[in-house]
Design a protein around this motif. Sequence first.
Motif, PDB file in Angstrom:
ATOM      1  N   ASP A  36      13.439   7.896  19.984  1.00 47.61           N
ATOM      2  CA  ASP A  36      14.046   6.803  19.536  1.00 47.61           C
ATOM      3  C   ASP A  36      13.323   5.398  20.469  1.00 47.61           C
ATOM      4  O   ASP A  36      13.882   4.439  20.024  1.00 47.61           O
ATOM      5  N   LYS A 120      22.404   3.223  19.527  1.00 49.75           N
ATOM      6  CA  LYS A 120      21.229   2.421  18.259  1.00 49.75           C
ATOM      7  C   LYS A 120      21.366   2.041  17.248  1.00 49.75           C
ATOM      8  O   LYS A 120      22.107   2.629  17.074  1.00 49.75           O
ATOM      9  N   GLU A 121      20.698   0.281  16.757  1.00 51.26           N
ATOM     10  CA  GLU A 121      20.971  -0.408  16.002  1.00 51.26           C
ATOM     11  C   GLU A 121      19.625  -1.035  15.670  1.00 51.26           C
ATOM     12  O   GLU A 121      18.822  -1.219  16.434  1.00 51.26           O
ATOM     13  N   LYS A 122      18.704  -0.293  14.225  1.00 50.13           N
ATOM     14  CA  LYS A 122      17.483  -0.505  14.108  1.00 50.13           C
ATOM     15  C   LYS A 122      16.727  -1.138  14.449  1.00 50.13           C
ATOM     16  O   LYS A 122      15.931   0.173  15.388  1.00 50.13           O
ATOM     17  N   ASN A 123      16.548  -2.351  15.494  1.00 46.03           N
ATOM     18  CA  ASN A 123      15.176  -2.106  16.705  1.00 46.03           C
ATOM     19  C   ASN A 123      15.779  -2.564  18.718  1.00 46.03           C
ATOM     20  O   ASN A 123      15.264  -2.882  19.404  1.00 46.03           O
ATOM     21  N   ARG A 124      17.661  -2.061  18.316  1.00 43.33           N
ATOM     22  CA  ARG A 124      17.489  -2.331  19.524  1.00 43.33           C
ATOM     23  C   ARG A 124      18.252  -0.616  19.885  1.00 43.33           C
ATOM     24  O   ARG A 124      18.970   0.339  19.050  1.00 43.33           O
ATOM     25  N   GLU A 133      15.395  -4.071  22.872  1.00 44.32           N
ATOM     26  CA  GLU A 133      15.219  -5.142  21.780  1.00 44.32           C
ATOM     27  C   GLU A 133      13.457  -5.233  21.210  1.00 44.32           C
ATOM     28  O   GLU A 133      12.907  -5.382  22.608  1.00 44.32           O
ATOM     29  N   LYS A 134      13.303  -4.592  20.031  1.00 42.84           N
ATOM     30  CA  LYS A 134      11.680  -4.638  19.832  1.00 42.84           C
ATOM     31  C   LYS A 134      11.646  -5.301  18.820  1.00 42.84           C
ATOM     32  O   LYS A 134      12.252  -5.668  17.853  1.00 42.84           O
TER      33      LYS A 134
END
Length: 159
Positions: A36, A120-124, A133-134
């Motif tokens: 992840d 986890k959330e989307k890009n975080r 954060e990506k």
Amino acid sequence: MKKHILLLLLITSFSFAQNTLHYNDEKGSAKATLEDISWLEGNWKGEAFGGKFEENWSKPTGGSMMFNFKLVADGKVAFYELGHIIEKENTLLYQIKHFDPNLKGWEEKDKSEDFRFIKKEKNRMYFDNFTFEKVSDNEVNVYAYFEESKEEVVFNFKK
């Protein structure tokens, strides 16, 4: 005028701390694996605390992603960090140890700073007081909340 400045400061401080979360024992940690957060692998650079830093993350192997961090300010090493994110009990744990320029540890010999995974959330990826954060394949933001100063700081990493 003073009321406007106070309102602006309140709004700024409120919005400034919205990127990090605090771990809640009752809610616990969401399930997660190193896959992840595998996008964190690589060699990163940025600026912080009046200097330049580099941080290197290994690929996920052996249930761990290891990292090292070095901050150089005024042409000298200010401090180092060594740590990892590990898989533990179907979730993740972020652990750090700090060292001065002479490799003398800040934490006691058998202690580390531990930050439990939240969600986890989307890009975080949210850990207690830290959010990774990506932004893109070549850019990451790390948000850190410092308990002592009650401030959230953003570190921008680029490959």
